[in-house]
Design a protein around this motif. Structure first.
Motif, PDB file in Angstrom:
ATOM      1  N   THR A   1       0.811  -1.222   0.000  1.00  0.00           N
ATOM      2  CA  THR A   1       0.000   0.000   0.000  1.00  0.00           C
ATOM      3  C   THR A   1       0.837   1.261   0.000  1.00  0.00           C
ATOM      4  OG1 THR A   1      -0.147  -0.053   2.416  1.00  0.00           O
ATOM      5  CG2 THR A   1      -1.916  -1.124   1.184  1.00  0.00           C
ATOM      6  N   GLY A   2       2.131   1.152   0.327  1.00  0.00           N
ATOM      7  CA  GLY A   2       2.979   2.333   0.359  1.00  0.00           C
ATOM      8  C   GLY A   2       2.838   3.088   1.666  1.00  0.00           C
ATOM      9  N   CYS A   3       3.653   4.111   1.829  1.00  0.00           N
ATOM     10  CA  CYS A   3       3.644   4.854   3.097  1.00  0.00           C
ATOM     11  C   CYS A   3       3.703   6.361   2.864  1.00  0.00           C
ATOM     12  CB  CYS A   3       4.836   4.418   3.953  1.00  0.00           C
ATOM     13  SG  CYS A   3       6.424   4.725   3.174  1.00  0.00           S
ATOM     14  N   PHE A   4       3.359   6.809   1.658  1.00  0.00           N
ATOM     15  CA  PHE A   4       3.479   8.233   1.369  1.00  0.00           C
ATOM     16  C   PHE A   4       2.154   8.840   0.909  1.00  0.00           C
ATOM     17  CE2 PHE A   4       7.801   6.601   0.604  1.00  0.00           C
ATOM     18  CZ  PHE A   4       8.491   7.401   1.487  1.00  0.00           C
ATOM     19  N   ASN A   5       1.665   9.776   1.685  1.00  0.00           N
ATOM     20  CA  ASN A   5       0.628  10.686   1.235  1.00  0.00           C
ATOM     21  C   ASN A   5       0.969  12.038   1.833  1.00  0.00           C
ATOM     22  OD1 ASN A   5      -0.097  10.553   3.909  1.00  0.00           O
ATOM     23  ND2 ASN A   5      -2.093   9.602   3.561  1.00  0.00           N
ATOM     24  N   ALA A   6       0.108  13.011   1.606  1.00  0.00           N
ATOM     25  CA  ALA A   6       0.429  14.369   2.063  1.00  0.00           C
ATOM     26  C   ALA A   6       0.641  14.424   3.570  1.00  0.00           C
ATOM     27  CB  ALA A   6      -0.695  15.319   1.656  1.00  0.00           C
ATOM     28  N   ARG A   7      -0.162  13.666   4.309  1.00  0.00           N
ATOM     29  CA  ARG A   7      -0.059  13.731   5.767  1.00  0.00           C
ATOM     30  C   ARG A   7       1.220  13.078   6.265  1.00  0.00           C
ATOM     31  NH1 ARG A   7      -4.448  11.661  10.329  1.00  0.00           N
ATOM     32  NH2 ARG A   7      -3.223  12.348  12.131  1.00  0.00           N
ATOM     33  N   SER A   8       1.555  11.895   5.743  1.00  0.00           N
ATOM     34  CA  SER A   8       2.763  11.217   6.207  1.00  0.00           C
ATOM     35  C   SER A   8       4.009  12.022   5.850  1.00  0.00           C
ATOM     36  CB  SER A   8       2.844   9.809   5.617  1.00  0.00           C
ATOM     37  OG  SER A   8       2.886   9.856   4.206  1.00  0.00           O
ATOM     38  N   ILE A   9       4.008  12.650   4.672  1.00  0.00           N
ATOM     39  CA  ILE A   9       5.145  13.487   4.289  1.00  0.00           C
ATOM     40  C   ILE A   9       5.248  14.696   5.213  1.00  0.00           C
ATOM     41  CG2 ILE A   9       6.044  14.997   2.474  1.00  0.00           C
ATOM     42  CD1 ILE A   9       4.904  13.044   0.432  1.00  0.00           C
ATOM     43  N   ALA A  10       4.105  15.285   5.577  1.00  0.00           N
ATOM     44  CA  ALA A  10       4.109  16.431   6.503  1.00  0.00           C
ATOM     45  C   ALA A  10       4.670  16.024   7.859  1.00  0.00           C
ATOM     46  CB  ALA A  10       2.693  16.974   6.657  1.00  0.00           C
ATOM     47  N   ILE A  11       4.342  14.817   8.301  1.00  0.00           N
ATOM     48  CA  ILE A  11       4.862  14.327   9.586  1.00  0.00           C
ATOM     49  C   ILE A  11       6.374  14.190   9.512  1.00  0.00           C
ATOM     50  CG2 ILE A  11       4.908  12.370  11.177  1.00  0.00           C
ATOM     51  CD1 ILE A  11       1.992  11.851  10.491  1.00  0.00           C
ATOM     52  N   PHE A  12       6.871  13.550   8.449  1.00  0.00           N
ATOM     53  CA  PHE A  12       8.302  13.340   8.309  1.00  0.00           C
ATOM     54  C   PHE A  12       9.059  14.667   8.237  1.00  0.00           C
ATOM     55  CE2 PHE A  12       7.332   8.967   6.559  1.00  0.00           C
ATOM     56  CZ  PHE A  12       7.966   8.300   7.586  1.00  0.00           C
ATOM     57  N   VAL A  13       8.565  15.598   7.435  1.00  0.00           N
ATOM     58  CA  VAL A  13       9.248  16.884   7.270  1.00  0.00           C
ATOM     59  C   VAL A  13       9.283  17.649   8.587  1.00  0.00           C
ATOM     60  CG1 VAL A  13       9.143  19.137   6.146  1.00  0.00           C
ATOM     61  CG2 VAL A  13       8.738  17.063   4.813  1.00  0.00           C
ATOM     62  N   THR A  14       8.151  17.667   9.293  1.00  0.00           N
ATOM     63  CA  THR A  14       8.089  18.372  10.580  1.00  0.00           C
ATOM     64  C   THR A  14       9.048  17.760  11.593  1.00  0.00           C
ATOM     65  OG1 THR A  14       5.760  18.897  10.164  1.00  0.00           O
ATOM     66  CG2 THR A  14       6.569  19.178  12.411  1.00  0.00           C
ATOM     67  N   MET A  15       9.023  16.435  11.688  1.00  0.00           N
ATOM     68  CA  MET A  15       9.929  15.754  12.617  1.00  0.00           C
ATOM     69  C   MET A  15      11.378  16.010  12.248  1.00  0.00           C
ATOM     70  SD  MET A  15       7.951  12.104  13.147  1.00  0.00           S
ATOM     71  CE  MET A  15       9.257  11.456  14.172  1.00  0.00           C
ATOM     72  N   TYR A  16      11.669  16.015  10.971  1.00  0.00           N
ATOM     73  CA  TYR A  16      13.043  16.237  10.504  1.00  0.00           C
ATOM     74  C   TYR A  16      13.545  17.607  10.945  1.00  0.00           C
ATOM     75  CZ  TYR A  16      17.052  15.867   7.341  1.00  0.00           C
ATOM     76  OH  TYR A  16      18.318  15.791   6.835  1.00  0.00           O
ATOM     77  N   ILE A  17      12.729  18.631  10.732  1.00  0.00           N
ATOM     78  CA  ILE A  17      13.141  19.994  11.101  1.00  0.00           C
ATOM     79  C   ILE A  17      13.275  20.124  12.611  1.00  0.00           C
ATOM     80  CG2 ILE A  17      12.478  22.427  11.022  1.00  0.00           C
ATOM     81  CD1 ILE A  17      11.053  21.852   8.390  1.00  0.00           C
ATOM     82  N   VAL A  18      12.352  19.513  13.355  1.00  0.00           N
ATOM     83  CA  VAL A  18      12.410  19.567  14.817  1.00  0.00           C
ATOM     84  C   VAL A  18      13.703  18.935  15.322  1.00  0.00           C
ATOM     85  CG1 VAL A  18      11.390  18.672  16.938  1.00  0.00           C
ATOM     86  CG2 VAL A  18       9.926  19.680  15.184  1.00  0.00           C
ATOM     87  N   ILE A  19      14.041  17.753  14.813  1.00  0.00           N
ATOM     88  CA  ILE A  19      15.256  17.067  15.250  1.00  0.00           C
ATOM     89  C   ILE A  19      16.492  17.883  14.879  1.00  0.00           C
ATOM     90  CG2 ILE A  19      16.643  14.978  14.991  1.00  0.00           C
ATOM     91  CD1 ILE A  19      14.043  13.448  14.508  1.00  0.00           C
ATOM     92  N   MET A  20      16.442  18.564  13.733  1.00  0.00           N
ATOM     93  CA  MET A  20      17.553  19.415  13.320  1.00  0.00           C
ATOM     94  C   MET A  20      17.771  20.547  14.322  1.00  0.00           C
ATOM     95  SD  MET A  20      18.132  21.377   9.675  1.00  0.00           S
ATOM     96  CE  MET A  20      16.845  22.594   9.988  1.00  0.00           C
ATOM     97  N   PHE A  21      16.679  21.155  14.804  1.00  0.00           N
ATOM     98  CA  PHE A  21      16.806  22.199  15.825  1.00  0.00           C
ATOM     99  C   PHE A  21      17.320  21.609  17.135  1.00  0.00           C
ATOM    100  CE2 PHE A  21      14.358  24.910  13.011  1.00  0.00           C
ATOM    101  CZ  PHE A  21      14.823  26.169  13.329  1.00  0.00           C
ATOM    102  N   GLY A  22      16.896  20.387  17.438  1.00  0.00           N
ATOM    103  CA  GLY A  22      17.427  19.731  18.634  1.00  0.00           C
ATOM    104  C   GLY A  22      18.928  19.534  18.541  1.00  0.00           C
ATOM    105  N   ALA A  23      19.427  19.186  17.349  1.00  0.00           N
ATOM    106  CA  ALA A  23      20.869  19.034  17.147  1.00  0.00           C
ATOM    107  C   ALA A  23      21.594  20.360  17.368  1.00  0.00           C
ATOM    108  CB  ALA A  23      21.138  18.513  15.740  1.00  0.00           C
ATOM    109  N   MET A  24      20.977  21.471  16.940  1.00  0.00           N
ATOM    110  CA  MET A  24      21.584  22.783  17.158  1.00  0.00           C
ATOM    111  C   MET A  24      21.754  23.066  18.647  1.00  0.00           C
ATOM    112  SD  MET A  24      19.692  25.276  14.413  1.00  0.00           S
ATOM    113  CE  MET A  24      19.206  24.705  12.787  1.00  0.00           C
ATOM    114  N   HIS A  25      20.772  22.671  19.448  1.00  0.00           N
ATOM    115  CA  HIS A  25      20.856  22.937  20.883  1.00  0.00           C
ATOM    116  C   HIS A  25      21.938  22.086  21.546  1.00  0.00           C
ATOM    117  CE1 HIS A  25      17.532  25.739  21.566  1.00  0.00           C
ATOM    118  NE2 HIS A  25      16.890  25.096  20.600  1.00  0.00           N
ATOM    119  N   ILE A  26      22.139  20.858  21.053  1.00  0.00           N
ATOM    120  CA  ILE A  26      23.192  20.024  21.620  1.00  0.00           C
ATOM    121  C   ILE A  26      24.566  20.573  21.236  1.00  0.00           C
ATOM    122  CG2 ILE A  26      24.271  17.740  21.542  1.00  0.00           C
ATOM    123  CD1 ILE A  26      21.534  16.513  21.295  1.00  0.00           C
ATOM    124  N   GLY A  27      24.715  20.990  19.985  1.00  0.00           N
ATOM    125  CA  GLY A  27      25.997  21.539  19.542  1.00  0.00           C
ATOM    126  C   GLY A  27      26.169  23.009  19.852  1.00  0.00           C
TER     127      GLY A  27
END
Length: 584
Positions: A30-56
């Motif tokens: 069935t796949g794992c990509f629609n607009a909502r799943s992509i929005a979840i991945f992109v949001t999580m990706y950016i959030v984790i990136m900001f978390g990395a900034m705080h650690i470094g």
């Protein structure tokens, strides 16, 4: 009233059981990509990136600033009036004694001595005569040519207070350690989504609070929360992404998540270059989290695989439907095809994830799925101890080399940018090796090359800076590649009910490695090559131990402990054989 609920669908009991027993196959079809799943991945990706900034962030927030003792304004005015001079930086330098041909930065002459000095001494270009009238400095001026302010200047972490800088850094890493342990366990119990939300909210509040507090010890405690929340986002986010990702994309997305640290460091270098005041720099990487929190609350959904493991299969199937790219009609057809090709399933006969009367996952005999099982089960115990050391080793080496970047000559912002840039080819280069050879050979090769490169630095004669830098970058490249691969490897060997626990505990050992790296770097005070020799030895041992684990390339994520045991018993192919064979 009377309107059909658009967010849920009706599934038969047998369809739900089919879903439980064929999760990966259904996900593949069935796949794992629609607009909502992509929005979840992109949001999580950016959030984790900001978390990395705080650690470094400590690289710029706690950057060293050259300093000099200053005299109180009353004494400066009296001397200026007495000798008819304008108090400048020259007089400030003369107000401190000269020790070993260097002006002291931590002591100065007493006010009485300065006032009693003759005007000819003040007018002379020579330092003031030596005197026993010396006292510790109480105030300093700071060189603002690179940074306008850091926590060093705002909290006066110089001279007798220098040690406090290390305390805040240790507390940050201690928070990372606690977060790695606690978040993984809690995400297995309460879900991936709630823990991600809690960590995101905690990071937002603690990051802003750390810019406001005026007491250094309170600042350090808040920074510990920053570390806890930042790594919590990474742990829960990574497990979530791997659980709803089909096998053929799992490697790519796993490496992409690890590249958040690379991009985070690069963006943070840019932000630091544009804003040289640590308080406002901290706001720049904290305030956007508020918007990201709102977006995540609107688009996110729980992991359907986790819901199945918690005996909430109907809810998991509805969430799965929302995250796939196919509509209900096609999903229903997939379930019907699998139902025709499957022996009728009885609810209590052989579900993919067994439960006891209390609703806990049964993983072996009468044992329930909890942290103790990881250490009680012989196979999981062996797997865990090997992973514990490898996570400890790669984090120790990674942070040891990263923190040493600040000692490199040149522009600090460019150096930090390049330290992040070198990780990008390492992350995505590892994808090619993982696809070609598999997880085990990639980690083994990375540790071996890293160990040889760092040990070789001991043999490089003085003056060969280019050779030293090349070996250093090879070590950093390999450590980064291992760092991203070991996450994926760990996720693929632990069963679903214990996956968050396993990743969390491994990440905890990784943070111990981060703390240990600070101690190893202190060996440089004895001999500058000792840290590299130590890091290299640690890497070589890790490369040997990883050979004892099974390969997971092309396998389904294990749902039960029995699945993990089956993987372990099939570890009969050596690393060399695996690399030479086309298929795993």
């Amino acid at each position: 009233m009377g309107k059909k609920n658009k967010t849920s669908a009706v599934f038969t009991e047998n369809e739900i059981l089919i879903f439980e027993n064929n999760f990966d196959e259904i996900l593949e079809k069935t796949g794992c990509f629609n607009a909502r799943s992509i929005a979840i991945f992109v949001t999580m990706y950016i959030v984790i990136m900001f978390g990395a900034m705080h650690i470094g962030g400590v690289v710029f927030l706690a950057a060293k600033m050259d300093h000099q003792c200053i005299v109180d304004s009353g004494t400066m005015d009296l001397v200026s009036e007495k000798c008819h001079i304008n108090w400048t930086e020259t007089e400030t330098m003369k107000s401190s004694p000269v020790v070993k041909n260097k002006t002291s930065k931590c002591t100065r002459f007493t006010n009485e001595y300065l006032l009693n000095m003759s005007c000819s001494s003040w007018s002379s270009s020579s330092p003031l005569p030596p005197s026993g009238h010396i006292e510790p400095c109480e105030a300093w001026s700071y060189d603002q040519s690179v940074f306008q302010s850091t926590i060093i200047s705002d909290f006066n972490l110089v001279c007798s207070n220098t040690w406090k800088t290390n305390v805040s850094q240790m507390l940050l890493m201690f928070g990372v350690l606690i977060g790695a342990l606690v978040v993984g366990i809690c995400s297995d119990r309460f879900g991936r989504r709630p823990l991600f939300i809690i960590c995101l909210l905690a990071l937002l509040v603690s990051a802003i609070l750390s810019s406001i507090v005026k007491d250094y010890w309170l600042f350090s405690v808040v920074r510990m929360v920053v570390g806890l929340a930042s790594i919590g986002l990474c742990v829960s986010g990574y497990v979530y992404a791997m659980e709803i990702m089909v096998e053929k994309y799992r490697v790519l997305f796993g490496q992409a998540i690890h590249a958040t640290f690379s991009f985070g460091f690069m963006f943070f270098a840019l932000f630091g270059y544009l804003e040289r005041r640590w308080v406002f720099l901290n706001y720049i990487i904290a305030v956007p989290l508020a918007l990201l929190l709102v977006i995540y609350l609107c688009v996110s959904a729980e992991s359907p695989r986790w819901l199945v493991s918690k005996k909430r299969s109907h809810e998991g199937l509805n969430v799965f439907r929302q995250l796939t790219k196919k509509d209900d009609h096609i999903l229903k057809n997939v379930l019907k095809v699998l139902e025709k090709n499957t022996t009728p399933i009885l609810k209590k006969s052989s579900p993919s994830v067994p439960y006891n009367d209390s609703g806990e996952v049964i993983v072996e005999g009468n044992e329930s799925g909890n942290t103790v099982t990881i250490f009680r089960n012989p196979v999981l115990r062996k797997i865990s101890f090997i992973f514990f050391y490898n996570w400890f080793a790669v984090t120790c080496i990674y942070y040891g080399l990263t923190l040493n970047t600040s000692s490199l000559a040149g522009d600090p912002f460019l150096n930090f940018f390049l330290s992040g840039l070198v990780e990008i080819p390492a992350n995505f280069g590892a994808v090619l090796l993982i696809k070609l050879w598999g997880r085990r050979p990639t980690v083994c090769l990375g540790n071996t090359v890293c160990g040889v490169a760092l040990v070789a630095m001991v043999l490089v004669p003085e003056g060969y800076q280019a050779v030293d830098t090349t070996l250093y970058l090879i070590g950093k490249f390999c450590a980064t590649a291992i760092f991203s691969t070991i996450y994926l490897y760990t996720v693929e060997l632990y069963p679903t009910p214990l996956r968050g626990n396993g990743v969390g505990i491994c990440s905890g050992f990784a943070r111990i490695g981060g703390l240990t790296s600070l101690l190893i770097l202190m060996l440089g005070q004895i001999n500058t090559t000792l840290p590299y020799l130590t890091f290299g030895t640690i890497a070589l041992v890790a490369g040997f131990l990883i050979v004892l684990l099974p390969e997971t390339k092309g396998t389904k994520l294990p749902e039960t402990v029995k699945d993990s045991e089956d993987l372990y018993t099939r570890r009969n192919r050596t690393v060399i054989q695996q690399c030479l064979c086309k298929n795993s």
